[in-house]
Design a protein around this motif. Structure first.
Motif, PDB file in Angstrom:
ATOM      1  N   ASP A 119       0.828  -1.206   0.000  1.00  0.00           N
ATOM      2  CA  ASP A 119       0.000   0.000   0.000  1.00  0.00           C
ATOM      3  C   ASP A 119       0.868   1.265   0.000  1.00  0.00           C
ATOM      4  O   ASP A 119       0.628   2.204   0.749  1.00  0.00           O
ATOM      5  N   ILE A 120       1.902   1.259  -0.858  1.00  0.00           N
ATOM      6  CA  ILE A 120       2.714   2.455  -1.064  1.00  0.00           C
ATOM      7  C   ILE A 120       1.939   3.385  -1.984  1.00  0.00           C
ATOM      8  O   ILE A 120       1.550   2.995  -3.092  1.00  0.00           O
ATOM      9  N   ALA A 121       1.706   4.606  -1.560  1.00  0.00           N
ATOM     10  CA  ALA A 121       0.898   5.518  -2.365  1.00  0.00           C
ATOM     11  C   ALA A 121       1.570   5.825  -3.699  1.00  0.00           C
ATOM     12  O   ALA A 121       0.922   5.809  -4.750  1.00  0.00           O
ATOM     13  N   SER A 122       2.878   6.137  -3.663  1.00  0.00           N
ATOM     14  CA  SER A 122       3.595   6.409  -4.909  1.00  0.00           C
ATOM     15  C   SER A 122       5.029   5.925  -4.776  1.00  0.00           C
ATOM     16  O   SER A 122       5.635   6.042  -3.710  1.00  0.00           O
ATOM     17  N   LEU A 123       5.565   5.396  -5.882  1.00  0.00           N
ATOM     18  CA  LEU A 123       6.931   4.903  -5.910  1.00  0.00           C
ATOM     19  C   LEU A 123       7.584   5.425  -7.188  1.00  0.00           C
ATOM     20  O   LEU A 123       7.115   5.139  -8.296  1.00  0.00           O
ATOM     21  N   HIS A 124       8.639   6.218  -7.010  1.00  0.00           N
ATOM     22  CA  HIS A 124       9.359   6.801  -8.136  1.00  0.00           C
ATOM     23  C   HIS A 124      10.807   6.314  -8.128  1.00  0.00           C
ATOM     24  O   HIS A 124      11.365   6.007  -7.071  1.00  0.00           O
ATOM     25  N   VAL A 125      11.413   6.278  -9.317  1.00  0.00           N
ATOM     26  CA  VAL A 125      12.829   5.931  -9.472  1.00  0.00           C
ATOM     27  C   VAL A 125      13.534   7.107 -10.128  1.00  0.00           C
ATOM     28  O   VAL A 125      13.089   7.606 -11.171  1.00  0.00           O
TER      29      VAL A 125
END
Length: 417
Positions: free
Chosen positions: A214-220
């Protein structure tokens, strides 16, 4: 050699005075009698490592974290609550005294409790024995593999173990990465900078991880660009009931308790002000609550933060007097003439402070200035500029959001007749 510690310095090390000068010993406190092993320190200083505690000083406690003494994140866990609060106040007063302001009125420190930090920046490295995930050792580049963190919110600590498993499958051997975790008001924002290649399988693994946790947003981050690998919902902060988007890896106050304390001081000190300016406004932490009772110009130089602030302004149709301005205050500080319409001012610069902007404020006629800082040293320098310009330093209130760390936040009230 045997040493007796006389005081705790600004960086949290105990200090023993000897005929050869001061010796800095980490993880000690005033009154400790220790056996120590000496070693050269940076810039010609003498450091020592405690080999044995002969007699403990008053106020010593057992550290609550098993990584204490290795991890560089918290160096003052061996101080009990009363001694730690006194050290926080002394830390600020020492910095002020260096600029002739050591007698400034100071309120008791407001200290965020354990398990309250909502921002973490973790380092990760893939080794032949697995993934190390944690923080650097004190004054070292060596990585401590952290399994617990008593200052962080439990929701962030719960990600340590699954993160290791995820990164083990994605990172090549000897690769390194920085993982930024922020728990916003509606979920966790995660940014991975370095260490992984953005292929299809990697994206699928990251998206599955974000969904399952339940990670709201994941960026690289790759070559300076922020790649939105998995965005389950837009990450938001809520300021005085107004939802404001949080940019990936964006800045918020380190704890909700600290933010509330700073906001309360700001509203109290700007009571009665009608036309205010918020310098280095970020995404509007202080602008939105203040705009309920005063006109506010929010000035910010970072475009992503300003866009987030403007998004909140667009939603807050009832706040007719809140406007946002894009301006690099380091290159183009608001001049004294531009500050003339305002009777209240907030300034919350980065750690380096804001010498040029403080110089213009000092020349202005703004009646009330509320200054925030996360660096007592740069704050004391900037406070001297205001005082020399005719301002009275009425109060300093330490608001410590960095529990057991030498980093201290503070708020200060300046007035000019």
């Amino acid at each position: 050699m045997r040493l007796r510690i006389e005081r705790i310095g600004a960086q949290g090390d105990g200090i023993a005075q000897t005929g050869d000068g001061p010796i800095f010993v980490p993880f000690t406190l005033a009154g400790d009698e220790i056996d120590a092993w000496l070693e050269p320190g940076p810039r010609g200083t003498i450091r020592a490592q405690m080999e044995g505690l002969i007699t403990p000083g008053p106020g010593r406690q057992d550290a609550p974290c098993r990584h204490h003494g290795q991890c560089g994140g918290c160096s003052l866990q061996h101080l009990d609550a009363d001694l730690y609060a006194r050290w926080v106040a002394d830390r600020v007063q020492m910095a002020m005294a260096q600029h002739g302001l050591g007698d400034c009125p100071m309120a008791p420190p407001q200290i965020s409790p354990p398990s309250s930090r909502r921002r973490l920046s973790l380092k990760a490295m893939r080794t032949s024995r697995g993934v190390l995930l944690g923080f650097a050792m004190r004054q070292s580049h060596h990585l401590v593999d952290v399994r617990q963190c008593p200052v962080a919110r439990p929701s962030l600590v719960a990600l340590f173990k699954p993160l290791r498993a995820l990164l083990h499958d994605l990172m090549p051997l000897r690769a390194a990465s920085v993982i930024s975790l922020t728990e916003a008001d509606n979920g966790i924002d995660m940014v991975i900078d370095g260490g992984i290649a953005p292929g299809l399988s990697m994206r699928e693994a990251l998206a599955a991880f974000a969904q399952s946790r339940d990670i709201a947003s994941l960026h690289v981050m790759e070559d300076g660009l922020c790649d939105p690998v998995a965005v389950n919902r837009r990450v938001e902060m809520v300021f005085d009931g107004i939802p404001v988007p949080l940019p990936p890896g964006g800045f918020i106050q380190a704890t909700a308790e600290g933010e509330a304390a700073l906001r309360a001081l700001m509203l109290e000190w700007l009571e009665g002000a009608q036309n205010c300016v918020d310098l280095f406004a970020g995404i509007g932490t202080f602008s939105f609550p203040l705009a309920r009772r005063a006109r506010v110009l929010a000035v910010e130089g970072a475009r992503t933060a300003l866009d987030a602030l403007q998004s909140g302004v667009n939603k807050a149709s009832h706040l007719k007097g809140l406007t946002a301005l894009h301006r690099d205050l380091f290159r183009r500080p608001l001049s004294a003439a531009e500050l003339a319409p305002f009777d209240g001012l907030i300034i919350d610069p980065p750690r380096a402070g804001a010498v040029a902007q403080m110089g213009e404020i000092a020349k202005s006629g703004v009646r009330t200035v509320v200054a925030f800082s996360c660096n007592p040293n740069s704050f004391a320098r900037d406070a001297r500029i205001l005082v020399d310009g005719g301002y009275q330093l009425c109060q300093i209130s330490p608001v410590d959001q960095f529990l057991w760390s030498p980093h201290v936040e503070l708020a200060a009230l300046f007035t000019k007749s």
